[in-house]
Scaffold this motif. Structure first.
Motif, PDB file in Angstrom:
ATOM      1  N   MET A 253       0.849  -1.184   0.000  1.00  0.00           N
ATOM      2  CA  MET A 253       0.000   0.000   0.000  1.00  0.00           C
ATOM      3  C   MET A 253       0.891   1.243   0.000  1.00  0.00           C
ATOM      4  SD  MET A 253      -3.167   0.920  -0.099  1.00  0.00           S
ATOM      5  CE  MET A 253      -4.241   2.308   0.288  1.00  0.00           C
ATOM      6  N   ASP A 254       1.475   1.521  -1.151  1.00  0.00           N
ATOM      7  CA  ASP A 254       2.211   2.777  -1.267  1.00  0.00           C
ATOM      8  C   ASP A 254       1.865   3.423  -2.604  1.00  0.00           C
ATOM      9  OD1 ASP A 254       3.926   1.932  -3.375  1.00  0.00           O
ATOM     10  OD2 ASP A 254       5.473   1.257  -1.994  1.00  0.00           O
ATOM     11  N   PRO A 255       2.157   4.730  -2.769  1.00  0.00           N
ATOM     12  CA  PRO A 255       1.701   5.450  -3.966  1.00  0.00           C
ATOM     13  C   PRO A 255       2.148   4.821  -5.279  1.00  0.00           C
ATOM     14  CG  PRO A 255       2.507   7.000  -2.320  1.00  0.00           C
ATOM     15  CD  PRO A 255       2.820   5.634  -1.808  1.00  0.00           C
ATOM     16  N   THR A 256       3.403   4.378  -5.343  1.00  0.00           N
ATOM     17  CA  THR A 256       3.917   3.831  -6.603  1.00  0.00           C
ATOM     18  C   THR A 256       3.249   2.499  -6.935  1.00  0.00           C
ATOM     19  OG1 THR A 256       6.044   4.939  -6.296  1.00  0.00           O
ATOM     20  CG2 THR A 256       5.984   3.094  -7.839  1.00  0.00           C
ATOM     21  N   ALA A 257       3.186   1.592  -5.967  1.00  0.00           N
ATOM     22  CA  ALA A 257       2.627   0.261  -6.219  1.00  0.00           C
ATOM     23  C   ALA A 257       1.153   0.341  -6.604  1.00  0.00           C
ATOM     24  CB  ALA A 257       2.808  -0.625  -4.982  1.00  0.00           C
ATOM     25  N   VAL A 258       0.368   1.141  -5.869  1.00  0.00           N
ATOM     26  CA  VAL A 258      -1.065   1.247  -6.150  1.00  0.00           C
ATOM     27  C   VAL A 258      -1.297   1.861  -7.524  1.00  0.00           C
ATOM     28  CG1 VAL A 258      -3.217   2.399  -5.465  1.00  0.00           C
ATOM     29  CG2 VAL A 258      -1.755   1.339  -3.720  1.00  0.00           C
ATOM     30  N   ARG A 259      -0.595   2.955  -7.822  1.00  0.00           N
ATOM     31  CA  ARG A 259      -0.853   3.651  -9.083  1.00  0.00           C
ATOM     32  C   ARG A 259      -0.277   2.902 -10.284  1.00  0.00           C
ATOM     33  NH1 ARG A 259       0.110   9.948  -7.853  1.00  0.00           N
ATOM     34  NH2 ARG A 259       2.203   9.208  -7.362  1.00  0.00           N
ATOM     35  N   ASP A 260       0.769   2.122 -10.076  1.00  0.00           N
ATOM     36  CA  ASP A 260       1.267   1.261 -11.159  1.00  0.00           C
ATOM     37  C   ASP A 260       0.176   0.306 -11.630  1.00  0.00           C
ATOM     38  OD1 ASP A 260       3.782   2.376 -11.227  1.00  0.00           O
ATOM     39  OD2 ASP A 260       4.784   0.730 -10.158  1.00  0.00           O
ATOM     40  N   GLU A 261      -0.526  -0.294 -10.678  1.00  0.00           N
ATOM     41  CA  GLU A 261      -1.565  -1.273 -11.039  1.00  0.00           C
ATOM     42  C   GLU A 261      -2.788  -0.590 -11.647  1.00  0.00           C
ATOM     43  OE1 GLU A 261      -0.782  -4.222 -11.245  1.00  0.00           O
ATOM     44  OE2 GLU A 261       1.011  -4.237  -9.987  1.00  0.00           O
ATOM     45  N   LYS A 262      -3.145   0.594 -11.140  1.00  0.00           N
ATOM     46  CA  LYS A 262      -4.287   1.311 -11.711  1.00  0.00           C
ATOM     47  C   LYS A 262      -4.040   1.657 -13.173  1.00  0.00           C
ATOM     48  CE  LYS A 262      -6.056   4.707  -9.322  1.00  0.00           C
ATOM     49  NZ  LYS A 262      -5.926   5.973  -8.563  1.00  0.00           N
ATOM     50  N   VAL A 263      -2.843   2.123 -13.478  1.00  0.00           N
ATOM     51  CA  VAL A 263      -2.574   2.554 -14.859  1.00  0.00           C
ATOM     52  C   VAL A 263      -2.546   1.356 -15.802  1.00  0.00           C
ATOM     53  CG1 VAL A 263      -0.037   2.545 -14.927  1.00  0.00           C
ATOM     54  CG2 VAL A 263      -1.309   4.287 -16.188  1.00  0.00           C
ATOM     55  N   LYS A 264      -2.121   0.193 -15.323  1.00  0.00           N
ATOM     56  CA  LYS A 264      -2.163  -1.010 -16.162  1.00  0.00           C
ATOM     57  C   LYS A 264      -3.601  -1.346 -16.563  1.00  0.00           C
ATOM     58  CE  LYS A 264       1.844  -3.303 -14.049  1.00  0.00           C
ATOM     59  NZ  LYS A 264       2.207  -4.433 -13.158  1.00  0.00           N
ATOM     60  N   ALA A 265      -4.524  -1.225 -15.607  1.00  0.00           N
ATOM     61  CA  ALA A 265      -5.935  -1.500 -15.908  1.00  0.00           C
ATOM     62  C   ALA A 265      -6.483  -0.488 -16.904  1.00  0.00           C
ATOM     63  CB  ALA A 265      -6.759  -1.484 -14.618  1.00  0.00           C
ATOM     64  N   LEU A 266      -6.160   0.785 -16.711  1.00  0.00           N
ATOM     65  CA  LEU A 266      -6.651   1.835 -17.616  1.00  0.00           C
ATOM     66  C   LEU A 266      -6.119   1.645 -19.032  1.00  0.00           C
ATOM     67  CD1 LEU A 266      -6.281   4.843 -15.154  1.00  0.00           C
ATOM     68  CD2 LEU A 266      -8.440   3.953 -16.064  1.00  0.00           C
ATOM     69  N   ARG A 267      -4.878   1.216 -19.137  1.00  0.00           N
ATOM     70  CA  ARG A 267      -4.289   1.001 -20.475  1.00  0.00           C
ATOM     71  C   ARG A 267      -4.866  -0.229 -21.155  1.00  0.00           C
ATOM     72  NH1 ARG A 267       1.972   2.281 -18.712  1.00  0.00           N
ATOM     73  NH2 ARG A 267       1.913   4.559 -19.072  1.00  0.00           N
ATOM     74  N   SER A 268      -5.549  -1.082 -20.377  1.00  0.00           N
ATOM     75  CA  SER A 268      -6.154  -2.289 -20.952  1.00  0.00           C
ATOM     76  C   SER A 268      -7.571  -2.060 -21.470  1.00  0.00           C
ATOM     77  CB  SER A 268      -6.176  -3.413 -19.904  1.00  0.00           C
ATOM     78  OG  SER A 268      -4.869  -3.736 -19.481  1.00  0.00           O
ATOM     79  N   LEU A 269      -8.110  -0.841 -21.260  1.00  0.00           N
ATOM     80  CA  LEU A 269      -9.441  -0.535 -21.794  1.00  0.00           C
ATOM     81  C   LEU A 269      -9.424  -0.637 -23.316  1.00  0.00           C
ATOM     82  CD1 LEU A 269     -10.422   2.487 -19.540  1.00  0.00           C
ATOM     83  CD2 LEU A 269     -11.884   0.487 -19.935  1.00  0.00           C
TER      84      LEU A 269
END
Length: 491
Positions: A253-269
């Motif tokens: 639960m840190d800014p880099t780890a959480v946002r890394d995973e969010k951006v992967k999902a967004l790029r998969s749209l």
């Protein structure tokens, strides 16, 4: 950047957001003892006035927007004493020099700058701060949406700030990320053993996200027309909720780890095309009707002229990755809808084989075997409801099933705790330098890339808005969007 900022510099301090949200949030943080010692708020806008006149405005706003039981005259007196007001025109270098004089001696203790202004002023304001010597490694800057109106313009806005600030100093605000229930999605998914194994295409049939408003333009005529529901709500709030719902488990639960995973999902749209927008999207605009028993006018009437701007949008989205392949995500948002609500509905697949006869029924009737659903309500109430199948009490030889609800009201479960304004969490994290609940540049750009594919598809397909009467759940084509797949909106 671990010590909290001792100075909060607010631009756009006479605006509606500052009065309704930012100053009440700062007051609540002071009331709870969460602000640093010797904290100073420097408010700025174009309007000429002195410190006392502005303090009076802030105190009036606190009395208007804080719940009566939260307002305390002694705390309000302490709060007003920590506020200074400095008029600044972003094009006037002398104004920034005067601002710097009021900050004198405080730079080393850190400054958090909050831009509650139009995006066109982000770059000039940041440059003015730099020219006045107010940018140091301990200066942070927060920006309200919108970050551009498409991918190209968002890059211009990000570049204008990015050439003065490092990414770890930039805090892009999406107030939905400050909501307790949105943050609770992380706890629900990654803090409970029973959900994560089912959180994929094997067990989930489809997902719905609804953000509904009952209001119309509400004084936002100049901003809203030409922007519309897709850019105003889907690009930020709905896609942020979607990314938290669909991301892979972060390592920590840190800014880099959480946002890394969010951006992967967004790029998969899956991007849309001129062909897919016809079957996967609906544009709507409200006409006169009744909301909450009140007669209201149509969008064009409020605007004073015809317009092709959508006030409602419904989308069928797909995330093309291993976890979500084949699962449709139905997204909708609009103005002048029957109820103000934000919620997520997760529809699980039916059990693979029913042992209870035909759909759990017998000739005498019965409600049958229904798929489980999980409803997460974000507003106005906050709750999590899971429907499960249970045997109906009785002596019938044939088992009869009925849906029952496991209901966790977060408001009731935490009744002793005050429900906080989303901005309290975000301001506290800004002062502390924690970026977990803020949006990173690559997230913004991944969101805009998908939104641009829809807008380009609309233009190429010449898709016009369909009308809907105020007080209805959008155009009839929005119902068809989901019902042709054998599902229904959760209203």
């Amino acid at each position: 950047m671990t010590e909290p900022s001792a100075t909060f510099l607010l631009f756009g301090a006479t605006g509606d957001l500052a009065r309704r949200m930012i100053f009440p949030s700062l007051y609540n943080l002071l009331s709870d003892g969460l602000l640093p010692d010797d904290f100073l708020i420097i408010a700025s806008a174009r309007t000429e006035m002195d410190d006392e006149a502005f303090r009076e405005e802030v105190c009036a706003a606190l009395k208007q927007f804080l719940p009566a039981d939260r307002y305390d005259a002694d705390i309000a007196a302490r709060f007003r004493a920590m506020i200074l007001y400095q008029p600044v025109d972003s094009s006037n270098g002398a104004h920034f020099a005067e601002l710097a004089e009021r900050v004198d001696g405080r730079l080393e203790r850190g400054i958090s700058v909050y831009l509650s202004t139009p995006p066109s002023l982000f770059g000039p304001t940041a440059q003015g701060l730099a020219d006045a010597g107010l940018l140091t490694p301990r200066t942070r800057i927060a920006m309200e949406k919108p970050i551009g109106k498409d991918l190209a313009s968002s890059k211009v806005v990000n570049d204008s700030i990015g050439h003065l600030f490092a990414e770890e100093q930039i805090f892009r605000v999406d107030h939905y990320l400050g909501k307790e229930t949105v943050q609770n999605l992380l706890a629900l998914r990654f803090g409970n053993v029973m959900f994560e194994p089912l959180w994929n295409a094997t067990a989930i049939d489809h997902v719905q996200i609804t953000v509904a408003e009952t209001v119309g333009l509400e004084g936002r005529v100049s901003y809203y027309d030409g922007v519309g529901a897709l850019r105003d709500m889907v690009q930020n709030h709905i896609l942020q909720i979607l990314s938290i719902l669909t991301m892979e488990p972060p390592a920590r639960m840190d800014p880099t780890a959480v946002r890394d995973e969010k951006v992967k999902a967004l790029r998969s749209l899956r991007p849309m095309t001129a062909e897919t927008v016809k079957t996967h999207s609906v544009r709507g605009q409200y006409t006169p009707g009744a909301v909450g028993g009140q007669i209201v006018t149509g969008y064009a009437d409020e605007l004073g002229q015809p317009s092709d701007t959508e006030t409602f949008v419904a989308l069928k989205a797909h995330i093309d990755n291993w976890r979500w392949q084949g699962v449709p995500f139905y997204l909708r948002t609009g103005k002048r809808l029957p109820a103000r609500q934000s919620e997520i509905m997760i529809q699980f697949k039916p059990v693979r084989h029913s042992i209870f006869g035909r759909d759990g029924q017998h000739s005498g009737g019965g409600s049958g075997l229904e798929p489980n659903t999980l409803v997460i309500r974000l507003q106005p109430e906050e709750y999590i409801r899971l429907t499960i199948m249970s045997k109906r009490p009785g002596l019938e030889r044939q088992v009869q099933l009925e849906e029952v609800t496991l209901d966790v009201s977060l408001t009731a479960a935490f009744a002793g705790q005050r429900r906080r304004i989303a901005y309290e969490r975000l301001i506290l994290d800004l002062l502390a330098g924690d970026q977990t609940l803020f949006v990173r540049r690559d997230e913004v750009e991944a969101q805009w890339a998908w939104i641009d594919s829809i807008i380009d598809g609309w233009k190429e397909a010449h898709m016009k808005v369909s009308t809907y009467s105020s007080g209805n759940w959008g155009p009839s084509s929005a119902i068809a969007l989901i019902e042709r797949d054998g599902a229904s909106w959760h209203d």
